[in-house]
Design an enzyme around this catalytic site. Structure first.
Site, mmCIF file in Angstrom:
data_model
loop_
_atom_site.group_PDB
_atom_site.id
_atom_site.type_symbol
_atom_site.label_atom_id
_atom_site.label_comp_id
_atom_site.label_asym_id
_atom_site.label_seq_id
_atom_site.Cartn_x
_atom_site.Cartn_y
_atom_site.Cartn_z
ATOM 1 N N CYS A 130 0.858 -0.994 0.019
ATOM 2 C CA CYS A 130 -0.046 -0.247 0.108
ATOM 3 C C CYS A 130 0.864 1.313 0.219
ATOM 4 O O CYS A 130 1.562 1.452 -0.944
ATOM 5 C CB CYS A 130 -1.028 0.068 1.146
ATOM 6 N N HIS A 230 -3.865 -4.923 0.616
ATOM 7 C CA HIS A 230 -3.402 -5.537 1.862
ATOM 8 C C HIS A 230 -3.461 -7.027 1.851
ATOM 9 O O HIS A 230 -4.336 -7.252 2.359
ATOM 10 C CB HIS A 230 -4.006 -4.663 2.805
ATOM 11 N N GLU A 232 -1.900 -8.670 4.042
ATOM 12 C CA GLU A 232 -2.190 -8.936 5.591
ATOM 13 C C GLU A 232 -3.289 -8.779 6.081
ATOM 14 O O GLU A 232 -3.571 -8.995 7.435
ATOM 15 C CB GLU A 232 -0.872 -8.254 6.160
#
Length: 261
Positions: A130, A230, A232
């Site tokens: 990001c 993202h 994660e």
């Protein structure tokens, strides 16, 4: 982009327990405690996934400044730069006052840009997520779209921070490469209102959203890659993130084979 490595090479890279520097913007957001808690949870998930894929992890904030950050991560074999606030626009030649402008953290900007530039000099494998993806582009002289406007699929607006991530499709370059193991089209979780505009020197786009926003970049000669989404995130496909982390390890073995068409 072409990145060729054998299963044996990935296994050897994993068995060495190489060190990954996980760099977050800050650990102190007293003005935005909910955002801090959300951001910290994403970083912790990244740390946990990295450990699970064979890395030893050094986690550090960037707002300690350039000299301290360079020293803190100087011994790392790889670098992971996490998401966060807007990059100060003067780093890519734009004035402040753009629509939906967020808070800036200039010390963190300077420190993370310094880490990316040193990684380029030392050929240290680096992955940006990001904000980290955008920082890579800025570090190589690229520019950013300051705001995607009111109608886009890249962030949920006017919602609690826990719901800011929005799922959308990403199309990945057809040729074999760093993202090849993810498939031709995947669903990702995004939370951004800015995006890569003009690509930095040596960078190529390797993934796009359906609206044309660049979703991933890779350097043509260096083991440096960024993804706008993202991986994660709690609802993201964990296997995709594991593949990215293992790909970062593979670049420890043979960084010279990284190419972008």
């Amino acid at each position: 982009m072409i990145l060729m490595h054998s299963t044996w090479e990935v296994a050897m890279a994993s068995s060495r327990r190489s060190t990954l520097a996980v760099i977050e913007v800050t650990r102190m957001r007293p003005e935005a405690p909910d955002y801090q808690d959300f951001s910290a949870a994403l970083v912790q998930n990244a740390v946990d996934r990295a450990i699970g894929t064979g890395w030893d992890v050094v986690r550090t904030p960037a707002d300690i400044g350039p000299a301290a950050l360079l020293d803190a991560v100087g011994g790392a074999d790889g670098v992971l730069i996490m998401g966060g606030e807007d990059i100060a626009p003067e780093h890519y030649g734009v004035r402040r006052g753009y629509p939906n402008e967020g808070i800036h953290r200039p010390l963190a900007d300077e420190a993370q840009l310094a880490v990316i530039r040193r990684a380029a000099q030392t050929r240290t494998p680096l992955l940006g997520i990001c904000r980290g993806h955008q920082l890579i582009n800025v570090a190589f002289g690229g520019t950013l779209i300051t705001d995607l406007g009111e109608q886009h699929e890249h962030r949920n607006e006017d919602v609690p921070i826990q719901r800011v991530l929005n799922p959308h499709a990403v199309d990945i370059a057809a040729e074999p490469g760093y993202l090849a193991g993810l498939g031709d089209r995947i669903t990702v979780e995004s939370a951004h209102h800015q995006a890569v505009e003009r690509l930095g020197l040596g960078l190529g786009a390797i993934a796009w959203a359906p609206d044309g926003v660049i979703e991933a970049v890779a350097h043509r000669e260096l083991p440096i890659t960024g993804v706008q989404w993202h991986p994660e995130a709690p609802r993201a496909n964990a296997e995709h993130f594991d593949a990215l982390l293992l790909g970062l390890q593979a670049q420890l073995v043979a960084p010279d084979v990284v190419r972008v068409a």
